[in-house]
Design a protein around this motif. Structure first.
Motif, PDB file in Angstrom:
ATOM      1  N   LEU A 186       6.889   2.970   2.889  1.00 33.02           N
ATOM      2  CA  LEU A 186       6.023   2.044   2.157  1.00 33.02           C
ATOM      3  C   LEU A 186       4.714   2.776   1.866  1.00 33.02           C
ATOM      4  N   LEU A 187       4.381   2.856   0.568  1.00 31.42           N
ATOM      5  CA  LEU A 187       3.135   3.500   0.129  1.00 31.42           C
ATOM      6  C   LEU A 187       2.120   2.415  -0.225  1.00 31.42           C
ATOM      7  N   ILE A 188       0.925   2.532   0.297  1.00 30.30           N
ATOM      8  CA  ILE A 188      -0.173   1.623  -0.071  1.00 30.30           C
ATOM      9  C   ILE A 188      -1.277   2.466  -0.699  1.00 30.30           C
ATOM     10  N   HIS A 189      -1.643   2.124  -1.936  1.00 29.40           N
ATOM     11  CA  HIS A 189      -2.653   2.922  -2.627  1.00 29.40           C
ATOM     12  C   HIS A 189      -3.381   2.040  -3.640  1.00 29.40           C
ATOM     13  N   GLY A 190      -4.148   2.687  -4.533  1.00 25.89           N
ATOM     14  CA  GLY A 190      -4.974   1.921  -5.460  1.00 25.89           C
ATOM     15  C   GLY A 190      -6.345   1.667  -4.849  1.00 25.89           C
ATOM     16  N   LEU A 191      -6.829   0.432  -4.956  1.00 31.84           N
ATOM     17  CA  LEU A 191      -8.177   0.119  -4.486  1.00 31.84           C
ATOM     18  C   LEU A 191      -8.195  -0.121  -2.977  1.00 31.84           C
ATOM     19  N   VAL A 192      -7.907   0.952  -2.258  1.00 33.27           N
ATOM     20  CA  VAL A 192      -7.977   0.920  -0.794  1.00 33.27           C
ATOM     21  C   VAL A 192      -8.829   2.101  -0.333  1.00 33.27           C
ATOM     22  N   GLU A 193      -9.372   1.978   0.861  1.00 33.49           N
ATOM     23  CA  GLU A 193     -10.200   3.055   1.411  1.00 33.49           C
ATOM     24  C   GLU A 193      -9.353   4.266   1.784  1.00 33.49           C
ATOM     25  N   ARG A 194      -8.146   4.005   2.290  1.00 31.83           N
ATOM     26  CA  ARG A 194      -7.304   5.083   2.816  1.00 31.83           C
ATOM     27  C   ARG A 194      -5.878   4.869   2.332  1.00 31.83           C
ATOM     28  N   PRO A 195      -5.432   5.563   1.283  1.00 28.48           N
ATOM     29  CA  PRO A 195      -4.012   5.445   0.896  1.00 28.48           C
ATOM     30  C   PRO A 195      -3.134   5.888   2.065  1.00 28.48           C
ATOM     31  N   LEU A 196      -2.138   5.068   2.381  1.00 27.47           N
ATOM     32  CA  LEU A 196      -1.328   5.333   3.570  1.00 27.47           C
ATOM     33  C   LEU A 196       0.155   5.254   3.245  1.00 27.47           C
ATOM     34  N   VAL A 197       0.935   5.944   4.041  1.00 28.50           N
ATOM     35  CA  VAL A 197       2.393   5.873   3.987  1.00 28.50           C
ATOM     36  C   VAL A 197       2.888   5.400   5.346  1.00 28.50           C
ATOM     37  N   PHE A 198       3.783   4.423   5.326  1.00 23.20           N
ATOM     38  CA  PHE A 198       4.343   3.893   6.568  1.00 23.20           C
ATOM     39  C   PHE A 198       5.848   4.099   6.593  1.00 23.20           C
ATOM     40  N   SER A 199       6.346   4.497   7.747  1.00 23.01           N
ATOM     41  CA  SER A 199       7.794   4.483   7.979  1.00 23.01           C
ATOM     42  C   SER A 199       8.166   3.106   8.527  1.00 23.01           C
ATOM     43  N   MET A 200       9.447   2.833   8.596  1.00 25.83           N
ATOM     44  CA  MET A 200       9.874   1.572   9.204  1.00 25.83           C
ATOM     45  C   MET A 200       9.469   1.527  10.677  1.00 25.83           C
ATOM     46  N   ALA A 201       9.527   2.683  11.341  1.00 24.89           N
ATOM     47  CA  ALA A 201       9.113   2.715  12.752  1.00 24.89           C
ATOM     48  C   ALA A 201       7.636   2.351  12.873  1.00 24.89           C
ATOM     49  N   ASP A 202       6.812   2.808  11.925  1.00 28.16           N
ATOM     50  CA  ASP A 202       5.391   2.435  11.937  1.00 28.16           C
ATOM     51  C   ASP A 202       5.241   0.913  11.787  1.00 28.16           C
ATOM     52  N   LEU A 203       5.963   0.360  10.823  1.00 28.03           N
ATOM     53  CA  LEU A 203       5.758  -1.055  10.484  1.00 28.03           C
ATOM     54  C   LEU A 203       6.191  -1.975  11.616  1.00 28.03           C
ATOM     55  N   THR A 204       7.245  -1.572  12.335  1.00 27.96           N
ATOM     56  CA  THR A 204       7.723  -2.452  13.401  1.00 27.96           C
ATOM     57  C   THR A 204       6.827  -2.369  14.646  1.00 27.96           C
ATOM     58  N   ARG A 205       5.876  -1.432  14.662  1.00 27.57           N
ATOM     59  CA  ARG A 205       4.939  -1.359  15.798  1.00 27.57           C
ATOM     60  C   ARG A 205       3.823  -2.404  15.694  1.00 27.57           C
ATOM     61  N   PHE A 206       3.546  -2.872  14.481  1.00 28.78           N
ATOM     62  CA  PHE A 206       2.445  -3.836  14.323  1.00 28.78           C
ATOM     63  C   PHE A 206       2.775  -5.167  15.009  1.00 28.78           C
TER      64      PHE A 206
END
Lengths: 186, 430
Positions: free
Chosen positions: B132-152
């Motif tokens: 999952l890529l998050i970008h555009g009007l954000v302070e820190r464009p980030l990339v998440f793996s599924m393992a990252d997302l399930t940690r939240f």
């Protein structure tokens, strides 16, 4: 005395700022990693109505006719009317009738959306396979066939955002709920 | 093959296959191992093999409908399947499939029967490679793996998803024969994921961000622009459905779920979130999922699915007998909880309150029930729900008066089923 009051109020102000910052900044977990420019560029395919995102390249109506015949006509018909899939051409003036015909010419509000969608999702069997020149060309042909640009036009990143779509002002925000409670009960 | 392992448990081959032959290990300590093996072999190999095996070797249950208390049942299985006599199935087309609500109980739609709508097929995605890529009007464009997302920190909610085109064919008349056809583009699941707000905060939302583009990694790269302030309230990035991972048809491994909003906004196979100051005006929110009104204008960004209900039993295509009939149905609202459902058996002349199954969840299917004694004469069955905003599901005439019949989407009128004196139930409009 005066001095200590100032100090106290400064401290309060600092605490207040701190509190606001805490309130506005949710906790961060440190998950994920920074996205690289290359990763962003590889997926950043959306095209905004002002043309942001449009790539270099260009296309003419003539070239577009050939691209359309080769890549699109089998689903959308030789002239964009016959189908069997979505009709692309004509229908202007029909939206307020009993038999509205929604096409690029009669319904689509932004020409830039053509580039976005055709590159993104077409042809159905090979999405994201067309070159930017091919997309610009087929967009030019579709705009011309819908009576929006002349046969001599060239479409590129500079000209596409200025193509004036007939139904540009045809959209309204959602006013629902439609029905008053008394109407609903009738 | 389980068969080999069962015959010779100690052979090298069975050792090699140990991970796959759980049932054979049980058989080894089982006094009825041979019969169990036969049952297992029949179940594994299927009817063709069963017919090859001499009848005298078969357990009694394979020969005739004998008492199941007289023959051992089959062994535990690693992943269950429904009973072979159960045949409820989705109706499929090239672009969607429909949930068989006439056959279902309660409020949860089995994952295997959850409706589908996709725009160029179901992609095959390996979760280890999904990003999952998050970008555009954000302070820190980030990339998440599924393992990252399930940690939240995670959230679980019971929610319906309804296609904005659910019941859409009914605009032009009583088209669907069964409730599966009239109301099959909706389902309810238990969804688990991380709040969108949590993940976007990780990237840091810039002050001028007002819209978010959500994009799938399917062959349509399906997109919707969504107003940021609205989706920050309740939207979830979901990886769980009914206790297990999402089904591929529901966006495996990651789906945006926006409670109460039209299904197409709940982007499946989510790969990208881009924040911007303005809507991105993709095809889906301009020429596709907009609602044409009689004056020729089209409503845009019509997200909420309004209050609606339908009787699922008795419903079109079913047959009833005189006497007691429990009228059963579903009610839901994208604007909150259902507060009441009324049922009419006389075409809307009189209405009675139905019972609601507790607990009632907001933006979720609610099961309602109404006790009825059918006397064998023609009856016209309807249900009408009210949600917590006070909105009452409209009659068809009122809805058509407000919207005409060409808006394609958001048809939420009262559904009418006619019961003829012979007990046949059909779709009609009154």
């Amino acid at each position: 005395m005066c001095r200590s009051k100032v100090a106290v109020s400064l401290t309060s102000f600092a605490l207040l700022c701190c509190g606001l910052a805490l309130a506005e900044e949710p906790p961060r977990y440190g998950f994920g990693r920074p996205a690289t420019e290359a990763e962003i560029n590889a997926w950043n395919i959306d095209i905004a109505p002002d043309g942001t995102g449009l790539p270099s390249g260009r296309g003419t109506v003539t070239k577009g006719a050939a691209v359309y015949a080769a890549k699109c006509a089998s689903c959308h018909g030789a002239t964009g009317i016959e189908g069997p899939q979505t009709r692309l051409v004509g229908g202007q003036g029909s939206l307020a009738t009993d038999k509205p015909v929604k096409t690029i010419g009669s319904f689509w509000p932004y020409a830039t959306t053509l580039y976005d969608y055709i590159y993104r999702a077409m042809p159905l069997t090979e999405p994201q396979s067309l070159t930017s020149d091919e997309v610009y060309a087929v967009v030019a042909w579709l705009l011309h066939t819908n009576g929006i640009i002349s046969a001599e036009s060239t479409i590129d990143a500079n000209t596409l955002p200025h193509a004036r779509m007939p139904n540009r002002n045809g959209f309204v925000s959602d006013p629902r709920p439609d029905l008053s409670k008394s109407m609903q009960r009738e | 093959m389980p068969v080999l392992g069962a015959i010779d448990k100690g052979s090298p081959m069975s050792q090699q296959n140990e991970g796959k032959v759980v049932s054979s290990e049980l058989d080894g300590n089982n006094p009825v191992g041979r019969r169990a093996w036969l049952i297992s072999a029949v179940a594994t190999i299927g009817a063709t093999a069963a017919s090859v095996i001499a009848p005298s070797l078969l357990p009694a249950a394979e020969q005739s409908d004998t008492d199941p208390t007289r023959v051992p049942g089959r062994m535990p299985s690693p992943y269950g399947a429904r009973a072979s006599a159960e045949t409820a199935r989705r109706l499929t087309t090239a672009t969607h499939s429909l949930t068989p609500h006439q056959s279902l109980h309660g409020i949860v739609t089995p994952s295997a029967l959850h409706f589908e709508r996709h725009h160029n097929g179901v992609p095959a995605i390996h979760p280890d490679r999904h990003r999952l890529l998050i970008h555009g009007l954000v302070e820190r464009p980030l990339v998440f793996s599924m393992a990252d997302l399930t940690r939240f920190p995670s959230v679980t909610r019971m929610l319906f998803i309804e296609c904005s085109g659910n019941s859409g064919k009914e605009w032009k008349g009583p088209t669907g024969k069964m409730v599966q056809e009239t109301h099959g583009l909706m389902s309810t699941s238990e969804w688990t994921g991380v709040p969108l707000s949590t993940v976007l905060a990780e990237a840091g939302i810039k002050p001028d961000a007002a819209w978010v583009l959500a994009e799938g990694s399917d062959a349509a790269a399906m997109t919707r622009s969504l107003p940021l302030a609205e989706v920050l309230k309740e939207a979830l990035l979901c990886y769980g459905q009914n206790g297990e991972a999402l089904r591929p048809e529901q966006g495996y491994p990651l789906r945006l779920v926006i409670p109460g909003w039209e299904g197409n906004t709940c982007i499946k196979w989510l790969r990208r979130l881009k924040l911007g100051a303005m809507p991105f005006m993709t095809r889906e929110e301009t020429s596709r999922y907009t609602d044409l009104m009689p004056d020729g204008t089209a409503r845009q960004f019509s997200f909420a699915m309004e209050a609606k209900s339908v009787i699922t039993s008795p419903s079109g295509g079913q047959q009833i007998e005189p006497g007691f009939v429990e009228i059963r149905g579903l009610a839901w609202s994208g604007r909150g909880a259902v507060t009441g459902v009324e049922v009419s058996t006389d075409g809307g002349r009189t209405w009675d309150q139905a019972r609601l199954q507790e607990p009632v969840f907001p933006r979720c299917h609610t099961r309602f029930r109404f006790d009825w004694r059918w006397n064998g004469t023609e009856a016209i069955l309807q249900s009408r729900c009210t949600d917590e905003t006070g909105y009452v599901q409209p009659a068809r005439a009122a809805l058509v008066a407000a919207r005409g019949v060409n808006s394609s989407y958001h048809y939420n009128a009262i559904q009418t089923w006619q019961v003829s004196p012979d007990g046949q139930v059909t779709n009609v409009q009154v």
